[in-house]
Structures are given as structure tokens and as C-alpha cells.
Scaffold this motif. Structure first.
Motif, PDB file in Angstrom:
ATOM      1  N   SER A 323       0.848  -1.500  -0.106  1.00 15.33           N
ATOM      2  CA  SER A 323       0.002  -0.050   0.034  1.00 15.33           C
ATOM      3  C   SER A 323       1.308   1.314  -0.301  1.00 15.33           C
ATOM      4  O   SER A 323       1.981   1.410   0.339  1.00 15.33           O
ATOM      5  CB  SER A 323      -0.734  -0.510   1.024  1.00 15.33           C
ATOM      6  OG  SER A 323      -1.356   1.108   1.071  1.00 15.33           O
ATOM      7  N   PHE A 324       0.545   2.673  -0.560  1.00 21.67           N
ATOM      8  CA  PHE A 324       1.603   3.779  -0.801  1.00 21.67           C
ATOM      9  C   PHE A 324       1.460   3.989   0.382  1.00 21.67           C
ATOM     10  O   PHE A 324       2.643   4.605   0.764  1.00 21.67           O
ATOM     11  CB  PHE A 324       0.748   4.699  -1.642  1.00 21.67           C
ATOM     12  CG  PHE A 324      -0.279   5.415  -1.628  1.00 21.67           C
ATOM     13  CD1 PHE A 324      -0.295   5.987  -0.376  1.00 21.67           C
ATOM     14  CD2 PHE A 324      -1.812   4.617  -1.636  1.00 21.67           C
ATOM     15  CE1 PHE A 324      -1.649   6.982  -0.222  1.00 21.67           C
ATOM     16  CE2 PHE A 324      -3.566   5.414  -2.059  1.00 21.67           C
ATOM     17  CZ  PHE A 324      -3.151   6.182  -0.996  1.00 21.67           C
ATOM     18  N   ASP A 325       0.913   3.864   1.290  1.00 17.25           N
ATOM     19  CA  ASP A 325       1.034   4.965   2.679  1.00 17.25           C
ATOM     20  C   ASP A 325       1.366   3.625   4.099  1.00 17.25           C
ATOM     21  O   ASP A 325       1.292   4.347   4.778  1.00 17.25           O
ATOM     22  CB  ASP A 325       0.163   5.097   3.216  1.00 17.25           C
ATOM     23  CG  ASP A 325      -1.698   4.742   3.631  1.00 17.25           C
ATOM     24  OD1 ASP A 325      -1.618   3.350   2.684  1.00 17.25           O
ATOM     25  OD2 ASP A 325      -3.053   4.966   3.921  1.00 17.25           O
ATOM     26  N   ALA A 326       1.749   2.320   3.920  1.00 14.10           N
ATOM     27  CA  ALA A 326       2.169   1.657   4.552  1.00 14.10           C
ATOM     28  C   ALA A 326       3.184   2.438   5.006  1.00 14.10           C
ATOM     29  O   ALA A 326       3.545   1.504   6.091  1.00 14.10           O
ATOM     30  CB  ALA A 326       2.030   0.132   4.192  1.00 14.10           C
ATOM     31  N   SER A 327       4.109   2.481   3.624  1.00 12.62           N
ATOM     32  CA  SER A 327       5.733   3.255   4.820  1.00 12.62           C
ATOM     33  C   SER A 327       5.590   4.009   5.732  1.00 12.62           C
ATOM     34  O   SER A 327       6.516   4.500   5.964  1.00 12.62           O
ATOM     35  CB  SER A 327       6.508   2.782   3.655  1.00 12.62           C
ATOM     36  OG  SER A 327       6.194   4.223   2.728  1.00 12.62           O
ATOM     37  N   ILE A 328       4.608   4.807   5.534  1.00 17.83           N
ATOM     38  CA  ILE A 328       4.480   5.947   6.170  1.00 17.83           C
ATOM     39  C   ILE A 328       4.203   6.079   7.946  1.00 17.83           C
ATOM     40  O   ILE A 328       3.545   5.093   8.418  1.00 17.83           O
ATOM     41  CB  ILE A 328       3.432   6.914   6.361  1.00 17.83           C
ATOM     42  CG1 ILE A 328       3.231   7.192   4.821  1.00 17.83           C
ATOM     43  CG2 ILE A 328       2.542   8.176   6.391  1.00 17.83           C
ATOM     44  CD1 ILE A 328       2.317   8.171   3.695  1.00 17.83           C
ATOM     45  N   LYS A 329       5.692   5.858   8.424  1.00 20.68           N
ATOM     46  CA  LYS A 329       5.682   5.568   9.932  1.00 20.68           C
ATOM     47  C   LYS A 329       6.138   7.339  10.500  1.00 20.68           C
ATOM     48  O   LYS A 329       6.434   7.896   9.856  1.00 20.68           O
ATOM     49  CB  LYS A 329       6.679   4.834  10.581  1.00 20.68           C
ATOM     50  CG  LYS A 329       6.288   3.570   9.504  1.00 20.68           C
ATOM     51  CD  LYS A 329       7.166   2.790  10.445  1.00 20.68           C
ATOM     52  CE  LYS A 329       7.074   0.907   9.208  1.00 20.68           C
ATOM     53  NZ  LYS A 329       6.123   0.780   9.664  1.00 20.68           N
TER      54      LYS A 329
END
Length: 330
Positions: A323-329
Motif C-alpha cells: 500500500s502506498f501509505d504503508a511506509s508512512i511512520k
């Protein structure tokens, strides 16, 4: 990625060994082999291992595979024999001309053998037609009753059930191309056909967007709604131009006539949204071949086949595995 193939149906004037050489040089992965014009003899393919191996050797030496057998012309004869159409003579043995009962029985026998032919070739899909005993009723005048339509579908169920049972027994899929002149020619007739066959496990579709778009049907939605029944995919474009003169029915103008309201086109020269089609194919997990079908009278076919291959290569993308936002941490 999905293999890219060429449908040989429009190339049967070229011997198979020469066509394979040309197709290999273009960079295709394989062929959807037509069962006419000398490319595949169904009776030999069903019973003669030597014949099958000879055909396969031709492909192998050109680094090609066979991914499907096309039995369109034979399947057409079954449904059309009930409302005999002399145009069937274009692809029937001469001894059957004008003999509807004999035509139907011959075609049914050949279609049953086609399941064995597919298995022997190691490809487990046959793209095909069914014909239609009720196509002439598409416009309900003179008055057409619901009973007449139901009887037409029932004829197809009766005639094709033994064929589909043989396909199922051998693990082969029957992929009907939803197409004018077929018992299923649009969205709702396709749905009705599946229902009438009680969703027979061997029955599905050879998806071809070009036949849907000019009728006003969204090809992407067809994939979404019939995703588990998409057994094979034709890549073919169509250009639609309603100019106030030409109508959707074609006006008895030949294909390629620029006055027509719509014409089949090589890929990228029409109005089919192939990006949406690929996205929908990704969503249903379709990993079968994308088979280029050349039907553009306005473009030289070798030029069209080469250009179409490059078009499909560019559009044949895989879905994202993240998912394109999976790496937003934080």
C-alpha cells in the motif's frame, strides 16, 4: 507478467512454420492457435500424438508456446444450424453445405474433440463461439415473445452441455467470446447464459473489449462483475465516431469504411481504456495470456502486430505489492 500472444485466426493464409518464425522475431511469447486454415487440425490433434508433437516442435524451435486453441468457426455452426445461414459455407466442408442437421452433429463432434486437442497441446483453454438460434430476434419485431428467447437459450444449453461436460472432465475451459451473432452478445445476455447453464464450471468468457465498447458497455465493469469467469483475454481496440449520419448498426458498410460509426482498430488507435482493463485484470488475479487480435483494415497487419506488441508490453503492469501509505511512520 502475463504472456503476450498473437491470435493466428487472421493469419491462416501463412503456413504455421513461417508465421511462427515471424511472430518470434517480433518478440511474442506464443500463439492462440486457430483450428482452421492448416494451423491445427482438431481431429488429428485429438488422436495423433505425432501430429501434436510436430506442431509443438514448430513453436518450440521459435521459442513460442501455445496458450489457447481457437475453435470459433466450429462452435458458431452449432447455434446457427437452427436458423441455417448459408454464410456458414465459408468454413464448412463442402459435403455439409445446406444440411443443417448434419452441420450441427459434425460441429458438436468436433467441439467435443477440441477438448482432447487442447489437453494434448498442453493448453487448457479453448476460445470459441456458440452461434445463436435467436440472433435474428435481437430486435423484437415482428413480435418476439419471451418464450421464444427462453427456447433459444435452452437449445444452446442442450447442445453445449455434453461439450462442456467433456471439457470439465479433461480440465479444459471453454471461453465464449461475447460478440454480436452469439447467444451472449452483451452484459445481460452473458449473465443470462451463465444462469441458464447453472454456472457450469467449464464455461466462461474470452474477454474482448472491442465488442463491448461500441455497444455502450463498459469493458472494465464486465471484468469486475464476471471476474471468476474470465478465462482468456483478447487485446483489440475499437474507434467509435457517431457523426450524426452513421449508426451503431453499421449501415451495411464494410469494416474499414471511414463512414462507419465504429471500426476495429489496432491497439492504441481506438477508444478502449486499456489501463482500466489491466487494473481490473490485476484485481481479479488474471495471469493468463493477453492475446493480440489484428482486425484493422486501415493498418498493414505486420506493422499492426509489431506495434500492438509494444503497446501491450507498456500496459502489462503488475499490481503493487504494498500500500502506498504503508511506509508512512512516525
Amino acid at each position: 507478467m502475463r504472456p503476450i500472444t498473437l491470435c493466428s485466426g487472421q493469419w491462416t493464409d501463412i503456413e504455421l512454420d513461417k508465421l511462427c518464425e515471424d511472430v518470434s522475431k517480433m518478440g511474442y511469447d506464443g500463439l492462440e492457435l486457430a483450428c482452421w486454415g492448416g494451423h491445427v487440425d482438431i481431429e488429428k490433434a485429438a488422436d495423433d500424438d505425432t501430429y501434436v508433437n510436430e506442431r509443438l516442435d514448430i513453436l518450440k524451435k521459435n521459442n513460442l508456446k501455445v496458450f489457447a486453441l481457437s475453435t470459433h468457426l466450429i462452435g458458431q455452426c452449432i447455434g446457427d444450424a437452427y436458423a441455417y445461414d448459408e454464410r456458414l459455407n465459408n468454413f464448412l466442408p463442402k459435403n455439409l453445405h445446406g444440411k443443417p442437421k448434419e452441420i450441427k452433429e459434425w460441429a458438436k463432434d468436433m467441439m467435443i474433440k477440441s477438448a482432447k486437442a487442447c489437453k494434448n497441446f498442453g493448453c487448457y483453454v479453448s476460445t470459441s463461439f456458440m452461434g445463436s438460434p435467436i440472433w435474428k430476434f435481437w430486435y423484437s419485431y415482428p413480435q418476439t415473445t419471451g418464450k421464444m428467447i427462453e427456447e433459444g437459450f435452452d437449445i444452446i444449453v442442450r447442445e453445449f452441455t455434453p461439450i462442456l461436460d467433456e471439457y470439465l472432465k479433461l480440465g479444459v475451459k471453454f471461453a465464449l467470446e461475447v460478440h454480436p451473432t452469439e447467444i451472449a452478445f452483451d452484459y445481460y445476455t452473458a449473465k443470462k447464459l451463465l444462469e441458464k447453464f447453472n454456472y457450469h464450471k467449464a464455461l466462461g468468457f474470452n474477454f474482448d473489449p472491442s465488442h463491448l465498447l461500441w455497444q455502450g458497455i463498459d469493458p472494465a465493469l464486465f471484468i469486475r462483475d464476471f471476474g471468476d469467469r474470465i478465462f482468456h483475454v483478447h487485446m483489440k481496440d475499437v474507434a467509435v465516431h457517431y457523426d450524426g449520419r452513421a449508426g451503431v448498426l453499421g449501415s451495411h458498410l464494410e469494416f474499414g469504411d471511414l463512414r462507419r460509426a465504429w471500426n476495429f482498430r489496432s491497439l492504441g488507435h481506438g477508444h478502449v481504456n486499456f489501463e482500466e482493463i489491466i487494473r481490473e485484470l490485476n484485481a481479479i488475479g488474471y495471469n493468463g495470456p493477453l492475446s493480440v487480435e489484428w482486425e484493422d483494415n486501415g493498418i498493414e497487419r505486420f506493422y499492426g502486430a509489431k506495434e500492438s506488441l509494444e503497446f501491450v508490453k507498456k500496459i502489462n503492469f503488475a499490481p503493487s505489492d504494498i500500500s502506498f501509505d504503508a511506509s508512512i511512520k512516525n
